[in-house]
Write a protein that holds these residues in place. Structure first.
Motif, PDB file in Angstrom:
ATOM      1  N   PRO A   1       1.339  13.222   5.442  1.00 41.99           N
ATOM      2  CA  PRO A   1       0.318  14.279   5.359  1.00 41.99           C
ATOM      3  C   PRO A   1       0.928  15.680   5.482  1.00 41.99           C
ATOM      4  CG  PRO A   1      -0.397  12.516   6.818  1.00 41.99           C
ATOM      5  CD  PRO A   1       1.033  12.239   6.502  1.00 41.99           C
ATOM      6  N   GLY A   2       0.447  16.598   4.640  1.00 39.22           N
ATOM      7  CA  GLY A   2       0.861  17.992   4.707  1.00 39.22           C
ATOM      8  C   GLY A   2       2.168  18.319   4.019  1.00 39.22           C
TER       9      GLY A   2
ATOM     10  N   HIS B   1       5.425  10.495  -1.030  1.00 41.82           N
ATOM     11  CA  HIS B   1       4.847   9.158  -0.940  1.00 41.82           C
ATOM     12  C   HIS B   1       5.867   8.097  -1.339  1.00 41.82           C
ATOM     13  CE1 HIS B   1       4.046  10.628  -5.047  1.00 41.82           C
ATOM     14  NE2 HIS B   1       4.054   9.356  -5.439  1.00 41.82           N
ATOM     15  N   ALA B   2       5.648   6.897  -0.876  1.00 42.02           N
ATOM     16  CA  ALA B   2       6.533   5.760  -1.145  1.00 42.02           C
ATOM     17  C   ALA B   2       5.711   4.487  -1.032  1.00 42.02           C
ATOM     18  CB  ALA B   2       7.686   5.740  -0.144  1.00 42.02           C
TER      19      ALA B   2
ATOM     20  N   ALA C   1       0.841  -1.204   0.000  1.00 40.24           N
ATOM     21  CA  ALA C   1       0.000   0.000   0.000  1.00 40.24           C
ATOM     22  C   ALA C   1       0.875   1.252   0.000  1.00 40.24           C
ATOM     23  CB  ALA C   1      -0.905   0.004   1.225  1.00 40.24           C
ATOM     24  N   LEU C   2       0.351   2.307  -0.580  1.00 37.37           N
ATOM     25  CA  LEU C   2       1.076   3.568  -0.652  1.00 37.37           C
ATOM     26  C   LEU C   2       1.208   4.181   0.751  1.00 37.37           C
ATOM     27  CD1 LEU C   2       2.111   5.089  -3.236  1.00 37.37           C
ATOM     28  CD2 LEU C   2       0.180   6.632  -2.921  1.00 37.37           C
TER      29      LEU C   2
ATOM     30  N   SER D   1       9.142  11.870  10.207  1.00 38.73           N
ATOM     31  CA  SER D   1       7.682  11.856  10.160  1.00 38.73           C
ATOM     32  C   SER D   1       7.155  10.434  10.316  1.00 38.73           C
ATOM     33  CB  SER D   1       7.172  12.444   8.826  1.00 38.73           C
ATOM     34  OG  SER D   1       7.642  13.765   8.647  1.00 38.73           O
ATOM     35  N   ILE D   2       5.940  10.343  10.812  1.00 41.06           N
ATOM     36  CA  ILE D   2       5.253   9.047  10.876  1.00 41.06           C
ATOM     37  C   ILE D   2       4.336   8.954   9.662  1.00 41.06           C
ATOM     38  CG2 ILE D   2       3.654   7.604  12.171  1.00 41.06           C
ATOM     39  CD1 ILE D   2       4.614   9.053  14.714  1.00 41.06           C
ATOM     40  N   PRO D   3       4.643   8.070   8.720  1.00 39.97           N
ATOM     41  CA  PRO D   3       3.840   8.001   7.489  1.00 39.97           C
ATOM     42  C   PRO D   3       2.466   7.388   7.741  1.00 39.97           C
ATOM     43  CG  PRO D   3       5.471   6.254   7.485  1.00 39.97           C
ATOM     44  CD  PRO D   3       5.760   7.095   8.702  1.00 39.97           C
ATOM     45  N   PHE D   4       1.544   7.759   6.878  1.00 40.53           N
ATOM     46  CA  PHE D   4       0.200   7.169   6.901  1.00 40.53           C
ATOM     47  C   PHE D   4       0.143   6.084   5.828  1.00 40.53           C
ATOM     48  CE2 PHE D   4      -4.109   6.842   5.263  1.00 40.53           C
ATOM     49  CZ  PHE D   4      -4.870   6.735   6.423  1.00 40.53           C
TER      50      PHE D   4
END
Length: 577
Positions: A498-499, A538-539, A493-494, A517-520
């Motif tokens: 955020p922001g 994104h990753a 999943a991508l 950062s903590i990715p979503f």
């Protein structure tokens, strides 16, 4: 006054002529029309004299038959109705005719209860009720099912006569699926009524199977002079004995159907059986199990679906699977409704967070169709499925599925002037598995290189020309990722931050932000979409399971490129209608 059959045919023919205001009718024209009608009815030439038609006109003008037809002569030779909306078919029944009808009803009622006349029961009741309302001027005491807007009933009498005389017909017909009408010769055998809708059963050619045609799809019917094709194997008494409705396959054997009906619906099914073969198999405190011996067809499924949660298919497995799938699709249709509140929330989240997720945008049926179209395409083409570009140019047939109502609502809520600029298909699978590091989507694809201020880092990979546009174009752009499979952290999943979409970032800034950062993790269900700004960091990771992750990635903008530059895949969406 008693009226013979030929006279009634003449009156109806004259009436039909005078209703046609697009033509002028002389006495000779009326004589010719009446002669043709009698020939059609009797199959032989009938000598209709001038005096006969003149007397018919006089009779129609009088109140002897209750017509009082407003027939006038103009220009000394043409006949017409003074009231253009008049027709003798709208005239009330005379007292004499009512008396005769009453006698007929009384006579027919004597036969009720006899097996040979069992099918006359409802007809006699209809006739008796009609006579009562005409005589007493009271409201009807019986309300039979009817549909005044039903099309095609005007062909019933014609078709009946063709079947009676065993004559072929030339029919112009357009089914609901056909794009245009077609004309062909048809050999009718039977008229069939099902649920207040009429069908004609017959063959187009001798070596073809029997088919049914809905009267409401017939455009015209005329006599054909081709020899009538008789089918000695067609039996009107047995053709429908193993089927519900009108869809019959002569080669298909009936199957035993087992249905469980709950206690709430059981009384209705037991007192009004689905089919004459219905038998009660067993019952318990919660419901009853019944069996049917019928062919599997559309009408059977419709009957079952009509009872909703009150019925369950036990066997055969194929029917159970079909009903289950249709019920899922029905629920899907409700779940894929998008309201204005959701749209505002999605648009705001996209603007401030740089991404948004909305599930249930496409139905399961839509997704099945898309998967099938992509599978068929890759079987016959050399493109690699893990990253195919220019998708809509190569597969324009998927637009009708992709550009659905929800899609248009979503795009319009974000930017009503948006147009498509790019379409890519990704298929992350056990055979093609990869990871993507943190990045922003900056390059756009154009038709040709034209050096322009603000456009840099030109590339040309396999005839796909890419370039970095000015930042304001990147900020105007947004993407929609349509998920064909359930996407989770396990199958790549991508991941987004955020922001992080408010400006273009240098490599050092990307590294700094991504490491602090903590990715979503963007988990999206099949049929859902993820909206994101291309400058959002994104990753994605490699898939850790033996499961595919197919995504159709679309990009949009509302800013046209300057200096003659054009997006390589630009396509208008016409979303303002």
């Amino acid at each position: 006054m008693a009226v013979n059959k030929n006279a009634l045919i003449r009156y109806k023919t004259i009436d039909k002529c005078l209703q046609n205001n697009f033509r002028q009718w002389t006495l000779n024209d009326l004589i010719e029309a009446v002669s043709d009608a009698l020939y059609e009815y009797e199959g032989k030439d009938v000598d209709v004299s001038k005096r006969t038609v003149q007397l018919d006109l006089q009779m129609m003008r009088s109140d002897k038959l209750g017509y009082n037809a407003p027939i006038v002569v103009y220009n000394r030779k043409f006949y017409k109705y003074e009231n253009e909306d008049y027709s003798i078919t709208n005239s009330p029944i005379s007292n004499q005719d009512l008396s005769k009808l009453s006698e007929a009803v009384s006579f027919l009622k004597q036969f009720q209860g006899f097996s040979h006349f069992s099918e006359l029961g409802s007809m006699v009741q209809k006739l008796e009720d009609h006579v009562y309302t005409q005589k007493s001027q009271e409201k009807s005491l019986i309300d039979f099912e009817k549909n005044e807007n039903l099309k095609g009933l005007e062909f019933l009498d014609q078709l009946y006569q063709f079947i009676l005389k065993k004559e072929a017909i030339e029919m112009t017909y357009q089914s609901f699926k056909a794009r245009k009408e077609s004309t062909f010769v048809f050999h009718p055998y039977l008229l069939k009524e099902y649920r207040n809708r009429w069908f004609v059963i017959g063959k187009r050619r001798k070596n073809e199977g029997v088919m049914n045609l809905a009267l409401d799809r017939i455009i015209s019917v005329n006599k054909s002079y081709e020899p009538y094709v008789h089918d000695s194997n067609f039996n009107t008494e047995t053709f429908y004995q193993n089927a519900i409705g009108v869809s019959v396959s002569p080669t298909l054997k009936p199957e035993e159907i087992l249905l469980y009906i709950n206690h709430k619906q059981a009384p209705y099914v037991l007192t009004k059986p689905f089919h004459h073969s219905q038998r009660e198999v067993s019952r318990d405190h919660y419901g009853v199990t019944i069996s049917l011996l019928v062919q599997l067809n559309f009408e059977l499924e419709k009957e079952i679906l009509g009872l909703g949660e009150g019925i369950k298919v036990i066997a055969p497995e194929r029917l159970k699977r079909n009903i289950k799938e249709r019920l899922y699709d029905a629920v899907d249709a409700y779940e894929t409704e998008i309201n204005d509140k959701n749209l505002r929330s999605i648009s705001n989240r996209l603007e401030y967070k740089g991404f948004s997720i909305l599930n249930h945008v496409y139905t399961k049926r839509d997704i099945r169709k898309l998967k099938r179209r992509f599978d068929n395409y890759f079987k016959g083409n050399a493109d690699q499925p893990f990253g195919m570009r220019e998708v809509l140019k190569k597969m324009p047939e998927i637009k009708e599925i992709v550009f659905n109502k929800n899609f248009r609502k979503l795009v319009r809520s974000i930017d009503k002037n948006a147009f498509l600029t790019k379409a890519i298909f990704f298929d992350k699978s056990p055979n093609d598995n990869w990871y993507v590091t943190w990045h922003q989507d900056v390059p756009i694809n154009v038709l040709e290189r034209i050096d322009t201020e603000g456009f840099s880092s030109w590339t040309n990979k396999k005839d796909v020309i890419g370039v970095r546009p000015p930042e304001h174009i990147s900020k105007n752009t947004f993407s929609m990722r349509i998920h064909l499979d359930d996407t989770t952290v396990k199958n790549g999943a991508l991941k987004v931050i955020p922001g992080s979409h408010n400006k273009r970032l240098s490599d050092d800034e990307v590294k700094l932000i991504s490491s602090n950062s903590i990715p979503f993790v963007s988990e999206v269900a099949s049929g859902g979409v993820q909206l994101l700004k291309p400058l959002l960091l994104h990753a994605s990771s490699e898939s850790k399971v033996q499961r595919r992750r197919r995504v159709l990635h679309l990009e949009f903008s509302s800013i046209e490129l300057p200096n003659g530059l054009n997006y390589a895949e630009r396509e208008s969406l016409i979303i303002n209608n």
